[in-house]
Every structure is written in structure tokens, then in C-alpha cells.
Design an enzyme around this catalytic site. Structure first.
Site, mmCIF file in Angstrom:
data_model
loop_
_atom_site.group_PDB
_atom_site.id
_atom_site.type_symbol
_atom_site.label_atom_id
_atom_site.label_comp_id
_atom_site.label_asym_id
_atom_site.label_seq_id
_atom_site.Cartn_x
_atom_site.Cartn_y
_atom_site.Cartn_z
ATOM 1 N N CYS A 1 0.889 -1.182 0.107
ATOM 2 C CA CYS A 1 -0.165 -0.082 0.052
ATOM 3 C C CYS A 1 0.802 1.115 0.039
ATOM 4 O O CYS A 1 1.643 1.428 0.778
ATOM 5 C CB CYS A 1 -0.714 -0.072 1.192
ATOM 6 S SG CYS A 1 -1.797 1.628 1.335
ATOM 7 N N CYS B 1 -7.813 3.285 -2.382
ATOM 8 C CA CYS B 1 -7.647 2.842 -1.214
ATOM 9 C C CYS B 1 -7.948 1.238 -1.447
ATOM 10 O O CYS B 1 -9.052 1.095 -2.047
ATOM 11 C CB CYS B 1 -8.422 3.117 0.032
ATOM 12 S SG CYS B 1 -8.416 1.992 1.437
ATOM 13 N N PHE C 1 -29.982 -3.541 21.479
ATOM 14 C CA PHE C 1 -29.118 -2.733 20.280
ATOM 15 C C PHE C 1 -28.976 -3.603 18.935
ATOM 16 O O PHE C 1 -28.054 -3.857 18.447
ATOM 17 C CB PHE C 1 -27.638 -3.008 21.063
ATOM 18 C CG PHE C 1 -27.173 -2.569 22.473
ATOM 19 C CD1 PHE C 1 -27.088 -1.125 22.733
ATOM 20 C CD2 PHE C 1 -27.416 -3.539 23.242
ATOM 21 C CE1 PHE C 1 -27.025 -0.914 24.065
ATOM 22 C CE2 PHE C 1 -27.395 -3.286 24.740
ATOM 23 C CZ PHE C 1 -27.132 -1.934 25.133
ATOM 24 N N GLU D 1 -33.647 -0.826 19.516
ATOM 25 C CA GLU D 1 -32.458 -0.047 19.121
ATOM 26 C C GLU D 1 -32.985 1.440 19.363
ATOM 27 O O GLU D 1 -34.071 1.940 19.041
ATOM 28 C CB GLU D 1 -32.266 -0.215 17.753
ATOM 29 C CG GLU D 1 -31.422 0.719 16.962
ATOM 30 C CD GLU D 1 -30.193 0.777 17.436
ATOM 31 O OE1 GLU D 1 -29.644 1.730 17.439
ATOM 32 O OE2 GLU D 1 -29.652 -0.138 17.627
ATOM 33 N N ASN E 1 -25.925 -6.703 21.257
ATOM 34 C CA ASN E 1 -25.108 -6.272 20.334
ATOM 35 C C ASN E 1 -24.728 -4.733 20.459
ATOM 36 O O ASN E 1 -24.949 -3.973 19.557
ATOM 37 C CB ASN E 1 -25.318 -6.548 18.722
ATOM 38 C CG ASN E 1 -24.250 -6.119 17.901
ATOM 39 O OD1 ASN E 1 -23.106 -6.346 17.952
ATOM 40 N ND2 ASN E 1 -24.932 -5.877 16.579
ATOM 41 N N CYS F 1 -17.827 -5.786 19.828
ATOM 42 C CA CYS F 1 -16.751 -5.001 18.918
ATOM 43 C C CYS F 1 -15.727 -4.544 19.737
ATOM 44 O O CYS F 1 -14.695 -4.022 19.298
ATOM 45 C CB CYS F 1 -17.370 -4.187 17.925
ATOM 46 S SG CYS F 1 -18.056 -2.439 19.050
#
Length: 390
Positions: free
Chosen positions: A12, A100, A254, A275, A322, A349
Site C-alpha cells: 500500500c 484505497c 441494540f 434500538e 450487540n 466489537c
């Protein structure tokens, strides 16, 4: 994964020249990256894993390490006659990121076309240093189903809309796969991506995506996974794990656009999805209707407040959470412990906040943990963890 793709990513130019350092581990082989992430995850969850239970960690799930990303967030820099779509480099230079290698080839080509669009429209990029200009960001989202797009222009005011509308017919004639176009008004002189006002310039207001034959919809402000290849495997794994418990009732907290809950749903299951973002709930409702699901309810509420308002008698058989990177928090952990469903499926995450939340969820033990590498070349990853009642 071909050697050509691996070599291309490792070479890259943006990274090598110090122009973009977002993919901080791009010079490491993907297998090495995943090994480090796996070690990090195992260390964080070690306090919750019984001795001699390393088999709880299932093999990590990976995908391609280039051409996988379905969303571009481009800062608009330069000048109206010579715009640049990309980022500001660490040295303060405007860097064109249209090439990219995280983006599919057709997305790269469209980003170049959008650079010309800005030039043709004469839209002055917003200058943070002078608090002048109009166009702040271009946000582009791609659906893998038919290679269709949602395109957003983030403006400082309404002044640039007429110029966009003037050039838009030619762009849509050239790129009919652009299905949704909107303008977001963000008047505040701060590093905020979007404002409250969204103005649609197309009849369509949502983009359709499909994972594992489940229709999902993307609207401008709804969160959606940026790596569809691995996300599809994440949702399928969740579906398989939940099916082992044969739940008759299910909460998806969520829930976003409903990806997890809808993968697990059927007319034999009562599904409630919660949510805070109303646009995401609208998307989830569209999906449920398209799937012909009857025992489904999606509501735009805060997940913690929703749980606080329920009694143990209302508890479902299984709860999916989540949350964003901050985790679910101590209050919701307490509510889940009090409800005591058969199982809790936690998609995270941020493994640090997952570990913190596990300290506060009482009466459960981990039975499965799996890493999903949705974010190659970075320190980030997704984790799926199954907690079963003691």
C-alpha cells in the site's frame, strides 16, 4: 486468497509513504494479525474460562484482506476546481484515498467519478481553518447484492443543494446503480460527521442488502457492518448457536437494522428488537415485513431503559446483545442477571468492555467464544460469546 491480493495490500503506497496509517498492521501477514488478536482475546477472557477449557475458543473467522469494505467516509479537501476526496495526512497534507485497496474496484472508480462531480458542480470544500466552504464529507455505501450504492453529501448549509441537483442527472445516467442520494446538513463548526437534517434527492430512501437470504436495509443514519463477507458468517454463526436452544421467545437488544434477530426469527418465535436509532428500526421493520414474519416487534427505545421496565415474568428464553464499543453497562448486566434467560448471546466489537460486562453478569458461564476478523490490518475485531445459565 491469492498471493497477488496479499502482496498488493502489503505494498500500500499510502501506508509506505506515511500518508495514511489507519491500517497500522498492513505489513504483517494476515495470519499473524489474527494470531495476535486471538491471543489478546484469550488474555482478556482468561478470568472467565475454566481451567483446561481452551476448546471454548473456536477457530477465528477471516475473509479477504482487500476489496472487502462497503463504506467510504471521505473528507472533501482542496478547492472547488481541484477537490480531493480522502483524509488529512499526519503531516497535514490532503491525501486522495480513492484508490484505497480496502474498497472494491467498482467503488474506487465511482469515488474518482465523484471527485469530478464535485469539480463540475463547483462545490467549495469546507475549510476547517477558515470555517468557510460548503461540502464537508462524501459518504458512500455499497450493497454486495447488486453492487448498488447509497450516496450522501454532507453540507454546511442548504446553499450547495442546487448545484448537486444540477449535476445529479448526468451522474445517475452514468451510474444507474446509485439508488439512493441524500444531502445531510451539518452546520456546526466541529468534527461531527453528520447533522440532524437529511434531504433525499432520489425517490428511493433505502439500500437493500442480503445476508444468508435475509433481506436487510440500509438508510443514511443506520449502522451497518462494513465487512459484508465476514458479517454474513457472523450472522450465520449466531443463527446456528441460537437454534441449539430452540427458543420460543427472543430479545435482540441494540438490534440495529435487525441483523441478528432476523437471522434467528421464524413464525414459531416471538422476537422483540430494541434500538435507539429510529432509522435502523424502520429498516428492521421493512425486513420483517418482506420476510412475512408475524410475531415480531421492533421498537426505537434505549435498550437499558427497555430492560428496566420489564419484570422477570416478561423474560424471553434467550437474549441477544450487540452493543456499541462502550458495552452494555452495569445496569443492563444486572437486569439480564435478574431475568435469567436460558442463554445470552453477546456480540462485541470491543473485547475490553465485553470482559468488563462479564464481571457483572451473574449466574452464567461461557460455553463458546469465536473471533470474527471484520477489520483486517487494525487492532479491532468482533467477538461472539455464548453465555449459558449455571
Amino acid at each position: 486468497m491469492s498471493a497477488a491480493i496479499v502482496n498488493a495490500v502489503k505494498q500500500c503506497g499510502y501506508f509506505n509513504q506515511g500518508q495514511c496509517l489507519s491500517c497500522r498492521h498492513i505489513q504483517q501477514p494476515l495470519a499473524q494479525q489474527v494470531a495476535v488478536k486471538t491471543q489478546t482475546l484469550q488474555q482478556l477472557l482468561a478470568p472467565f474460562i475454566p481451567a483446561n477449557s481452551a476448546e471454548l475458543f473456536l477457530p477465528p473467522i477471516t475473509g479477504d484482506d482487500s476489496g472487502f469494505r462497503n463504506k467510504a467516509k471521505m473528507v472533501v479537501l482542496g478547492a472547488a476546481h481541484e477537490p480531493v476526496l480522502g483524509i488529512v495526512s499526519p503531516s497535514g497534507e490532503a491525501v486522495d484515498l480513492c484508490d484505497c485497496l480496502l474498497y472494491p474496484g467498482d467503488m474506487q472508480a465511482l469515488l474518482h467519478r465523484l471527485t469530478r462531480f464535485v469539480q463540475q458542480a463547483g462545490l467549495p470544500p469546507y475549510r476547517v481553518d477558515k470555517a468557510k466552504g460548503e461540502l464537508k464529507f462524501i459518504l458512500l455505501t455499497r450493497s454486495q447484492v447488486r453492487g448498488e450504492y447509497l450516496l450522501r453529501f454532507v453540507l454546511r448549509s442548504h446553499n450547495g443543494i442546487e448545484r448537486i441537483e444540477r449535476e445529479l442527472p448526468a451522474l445517475l445516467a452514468e451510474y444507474p446503480q446509485i439508488k439512493v442520494v441524500s444531502v445531510n446538513i451539518q452546520p456546526i463548526h466541529m468534527a461531527i460527521l453528520e447533522g440532524d437534517e437529511e434531504i433525499f434527492l432520489t425517490e428511493n430512501t433505502r439500500l437493500e442488502e442480503r445476508f444468508n437470504h435475509v433481506p436487510l436495509f440500509i438508510r443514511p443514519k443506520s449502522f451497518f457492518q462494513t465487512n459484508p463477507q465476514v458479517a454474513a458468517q457472523l450472522y450465520q454463526t449466531a443463527r446456528d448457536w441460537v437454534a441449539e436452544f430452540s427458543p420460543r421467545s427472543l430479545w435482540d437488544l441494540f438490534c440495529g437494522v435487525g441483523g441478528f434477530g432476523l437471522h434467528c426469527a421464524s413464525n414459531d418465535i416471538t422476537l422483540t428488537g430494541i434500538e435507539i436509532e429510529a432509522e435502523a428500526i424502520a429498516c428492521a421493520q421493512m425486513s420483517a415485513q418482506m420476510m412475512g414474519l408475524e410475531n415480531v416487534q421492533f421498537m426505537a427505545l434505549d435498550s437499558t431503559d427497555f430492560a428496566k421496565g420489564k419484570s422477570a415474568a416478561d423474560k424471553p428464553d434467550l437474549i441477544i446483545v450487540n452493543p456499541p464499543r462502550r458495552g452494555i453497562g452495569e445496569a443492563l448486566c444486572q437486569s439480564l442477571s435478574e431475568f435469567a434467560p436460558k442463554a445470552i448471546l453477546y456480540s462485541s466489537c470491543n473485547p475490553k468492555t465485553l470482559a468488563k460486562d462479564l464481571e457483572h453478569i451473574q449466574g452464567y458461564h461461557l460455553t463458546k467464544v469465536q473471533l470474527f476478523d471484520l477489520f483486517p490490518h487494525t487492532d479491532h475485531f468482533e467477538v461472539l460469546a455464548m453465555l449459558v445459565k449455571d
